[in-house]
Scaffold this motif. Structure first.
Motif, PDB file in Angstrom:
ATOM      1  N   ASP A  75     -37.163  -2.083 -18.427  1.00 27.47           N
ATOM      2  CA  ASP A  75     -36.882  -2.340 -17.012  1.00 27.47           C
ATOM      3  C   ASP A  75     -35.388  -2.508 -16.789  1.00 27.47           C
ATOM      4  O   ASP A  75     -34.810  -1.915 -15.879  1.00 27.47           O
ATOM      5  CB  ASP A  75     -37.574  -3.631 -16.533  1.00 27.47           C
ATOM      6  N   LEU A  76     -34.778  -3.352 -17.626  1.00 24.89           N
ATOM      7  CA  LEU A  76     -33.348  -3.622 -17.466  1.00 24.89           C
ATOM      8  C   LEU A  76     -32.498  -2.394 -17.780  1.00 24.89           C
ATOM      9  O   LEU A  76     -31.485  -2.147 -17.115  1.00 24.89           O
ATOM     10  CB  LEU A  76     -32.931  -4.809 -18.328  1.00 24.89           C
ATOM     11  N   LEU A  77     -32.906  -1.613 -18.766  1.00 29.09           N
ATOM     12  CA  LEU A  77     -32.182  -0.399 -19.098  1.00 29.09           C
ATOM     13  C   LEU A  77     -32.214   0.583 -17.919  1.00 29.09           C
ATOM     14  O   LEU A  77     -31.185   1.151 -17.535  1.00 29.09           O
ATOM     15  CB  LEU A  77     -32.771   0.251 -20.353  1.00 29.09           C
ATOM     16  N   PHE A  78     -33.382   0.759 -17.316  1.00 28.46           N
ATOM     17  CA  PHE A  78     -33.508   1.638 -16.153  1.00 28.46           C
ATOM     18  C   PHE A  78     -32.628   1.145 -15.007  1.00 28.46           C
ATOM     19  O   PHE A  78     -31.906   1.924 -14.373  1.00 28.46           O
ATOM     20  CB  PHE A  78     -34.972   1.735 -15.696  1.00 28.46           C
ATOM     21  N   LEU A  79     -32.669  -0.153 -14.762  1.00 31.39           N
ATOM     22  CA  LEU A  79     -31.870  -0.702 -13.673  1.00 31.39           C
ATOM     23  C   LEU A  79     -30.372  -0.596 -13.968  1.00 31.39           C
ATOM     24  O   LEU A  79     -29.570  -0.352 -13.063  1.00 31.39           O
ATOM     25  CB  LEU A  79     -32.271  -2.156 -13.409  1.00 31.39           C
ATOM     26  N   ASP A  80     -29.990  -0.751 -15.223  1.00 33.72           N
ATOM     27  CA  ASP A  80     -28.575  -0.589 -15.585  1.00 33.72           C
ATOM     28  C   ASP A  80     -28.123   0.860 -15.370  1.00 33.72           C
ATOM     29  O   ASP A  80     -26.984   1.103 -14.964  1.00 33.72           O
ATOM     30  CB  ASP A  80     -28.329  -1.028 -17.024  1.00 33.72           C
ATOM     31  N   LEU A  81     -29.000   1.816 -15.618  1.00 34.98           N
ATOM     32  CA  LEU A  81     -28.669   3.213 -15.324  1.00 34.98           C
ATOM     33  C   LEU A  81     -28.487   3.412 -13.821  1.00 34.98           C
ATOM     34  O   LEU A  81     -27.573   4.128 -13.387  1.00 34.98           O
ATOM     35  CB  LEU A  81     -29.738   4.157 -15.873  1.00 34.98           C
ATOM     36  N   CYS A  82     -29.320   2.759 -13.035  1.00 31.54           N
ATOM     37  CA  CYS A  82     -29.161   2.814 -11.577  1.00 31.54           C
ATOM     38  C   CYS A  82     -27.844   2.163 -11.154  1.00 31.54           C
ATOM     39  O   CYS A  82     -27.176   2.639 -10.232  1.00 31.54           O
ATOM     40  CB  CYS A  82     -30.330   2.119 -10.876  1.00 31.54           C
ATOM     41  N   LEU A  83     -27.470   1.090 -11.846  1.00 35.43           N
ATOM     42  CA  LEU A  83     -26.212   0.406 -11.540  1.00 35.43           C
ATOM     43  C   LEU A  83     -25.006   1.316 -11.773  1.00 35.43           C
ATOM     44  O   LEU A  83     -24.007   1.224 -11.056  1.00 35.43           O
ATOM     45  CB  LEU A  83     -26.069  -0.846 -12.406  1.00 35.43           C
ATOM     46  N   ILE A  84     -25.096   2.176 -12.766  1.00 34.79           N
ATOM     47  CA  ILE A  84     -23.996   3.102 -13.027  1.00 34.79           C
ATOM     48  C   ILE A  84     -23.762   3.995 -11.810  1.00 34.79           C
ATOM     49  O   ILE A  84     -22.623   4.253 -11.424  1.00 34.79           O
ATOM     50  CB  ILE A  84     -24.280   3.948 -14.290  1.00 34.79           C
ATOM     51  N   LEU A  85     -24.859   4.430 -11.187  1.00 27.30           N
ATOM     52  CA  LEU A  85     -24.751   5.308 -10.023  1.00 27.30           C
ATOM     53  C   LEU A  85     -24.495   4.550  -8.728  1.00 27.30           C
ATOM     54  O   LEU A  85     -23.886   5.080  -7.803  1.00 27.30           O
ATOM     55  CB  LEU A  85     -26.026   6.141  -9.888  1.00 27.30           C
ATOM     56  N   GLN A  86     -24.969   3.310  -8.655  1.00 25.71           N
ATOM     57  CA  GLN A  86     -24.912   2.541  -7.413  1.00 25.71           C
ATOM     58  C   GLN A  86     -24.097   1.258  -7.564  1.00 25.71           C
ATOM     59  O   GLN A  86     -24.371   0.273  -6.892  1.00 25.71           O
ATOM     60  CB  GLN A  86     -26.344   2.175  -6.986  1.00 25.71           C
ATOM     61  N   TRP A  87     -23.081   1.252  -8.407  1.00 24.45           N
ATOM     62  CA  TRP A  87     -22.325   0.041  -8.699  1.00 24.45           C
ATOM     63  C   TRP A  87     -21.749  -0.609  -7.445  1.00 24.45           C
ATOM     64  O   TRP A  87     -21.546  -1.809  -7.399  1.00 24.45           O
ATOM     65  CB  TRP A  87     -21.203   0.331  -9.695  1.00 24.45           C
ATOM     66  N   PHE A  88     -21.508   0.168  -6.413  1.00 18.40           N
ATOM     67  CA  PHE A  88     -20.907  -0.326  -5.178  1.00 18.40           C
ATOM     68  C   PHE A  88     -21.922  -0.949  -4.226  1.00 18.40           C
ATOM     69  O   PHE A  88     -21.550  -1.557  -3.235  1.00 18.40           O
ATOM     70  CB  PHE A  88     -20.204   0.828  -4.458  1.00 18.40           C
ATOM     71  N   ASN A  89     -23.193  -0.803  -4.527  1.00 16.58           N
ATOM     72  CA  ASN A  89     -24.256  -1.255  -3.629  1.00 16.58           C
ATOM     73  C   ASN A  89     -24.666  -2.684  -3.979  1.00 16.58           C
ATOM     74  O   ASN A  89     -25.222  -2.926  -5.048  1.00 16.58           O
ATOM     75  CB  ASN A  89     -25.450  -0.303  -3.755  1.00 16.58           C
ATOM     76  N   PRO A  90     -24.427  -3.647  -3.085  1.00 17.66           N
ATOM     77  CA  PRO A  90     -24.780  -5.042  -3.396  1.00 17.66           C
ATOM     78  C   PRO A  90     -26.291  -5.244  -3.601  1.00 17.66           C
ATOM     79  O   PRO A  90     -26.699  -6.137  -4.333  1.00 17.66           O
ATOM     80  CB  PRO A  90     -24.271  -5.839  -2.204  1.00 17.66           C
ATOM     81  N   ALA A  91     -27.094  -4.401  -2.991  1.00 16.97           N
ATOM     82  CA  ALA A  91     -28.546  -4.556  -3.121  1.00 16.97           C
ATOM     83  C   ALA A  91     -29.012  -4.331  -4.556  1.00 16.97           C
ATOM     84  O   ALA A  91     -29.928  -5.000  -5.029  1.00 16.97           O
ATOM     85  CB  ALA A  91     -29.277  -3.610  -2.170  1.00 16.97           C
ATOM     86  N   ILE A  92     -28.388  -3.397  -5.262  1.00 14.38           N
ATOM     87  CA  ILE A  92     -28.804  -3.132  -6.646  1.00 14.38           C
ATOM     88  C   ILE A  92     -28.455  -4.306  -7.540  1.00 14.38           C
ATOM     89  O   ILE A  92     -29.183  -4.640  -8.467  1.00 14.38           O
ATOM     90  CB  ILE A  92     -28.226  -1.798  -7.190  1.00 14.38           C
TER      91      ILE A  92
END
Length: 176
Positions: A75-92
């Motif tokens: 779960d955390l690995l998937f979300l960290d991959l999303c963070l790479i793409l959406q690092w600027f988004n406070p919601a992530i």
């Protein structure tokens, strides 16, 4: 993580997890028990205590084994991959923090479902928190998170409300 796995003393457990003993050296920060992809990282004193009583009788081991069994690392690995793409988004960032909190609640519930005394387990969490952080006059996120975990253990289950709030964050992440 890979350095700890490579350098640590490893012990295969009957449940398939591999315990890696993490020794902290003088002057180093104490590492908290943790898990990653089937590896459970324990301090030597936690490992020896679990070995003496049996790993299924150790709340520290059971907590980390629950993280492993519930695949929280994925779960955390998937979300960290999303963070790479959406690092600027406070919601992530909020979603990641909430997901980590939910993972802790799930692991705590798994420990209590094994029959551990809730008050003794809560005291253990406080003791571990204090030994990891030391005494501090300032508030920090970890103390707040621990209070939330203890409060959650005292509540009656209402699982769907929290999950629904987490699901509502997903469209915000996609919009960003």
């Amino acid at each position: 993580v890979s350095k700890m796995i490579k350098e640590g003393e490893k012990h295969l457990q009957p449940d398939g997890n591999i315990v890696v003993i993490i020794d902290s050296h003088e002057g180093e920060r104490h590492l908290s028990p943790s898990s990653w992809m089937g590896y459970i990282f324990l301090r030597r004193e936690d490992y020896l205590a679990a070995e003496a009583t049996g790993f299924n009788s150790s709340p520290v081991y059971c907590h980390e084994a629950a993280h492993s069994a519930l695949h929280h690392s994925l779960d955390l690995l998937f979300l960290d991959l999303c963070l790479i793409l959406q690092w600027f988004n406070p919601a992530i960032w909020l979603l990641r923090r909430q997901l980590a909190a939910i993972h802790e609640y799930e692991a705590d519930k798994a420990v209590l479902d094994k029959g551990f005394n809730p008050r003794e387990y809560q005291l253990l969490l406080v003791q571990k928190s204090m030994s990891d952080a030391g005494y501090s006059v300032v508030n920090n996120f970890n103390q707040s998170a621990l209070k939330g975990r203890i409060d959650m253990m005292l509540r009656r289950p209402s699982g769907s409300r929290r999950a629904l709030r987490l699901l509502l964050l997903i469209p915000l992440v996609c919009i960003g």
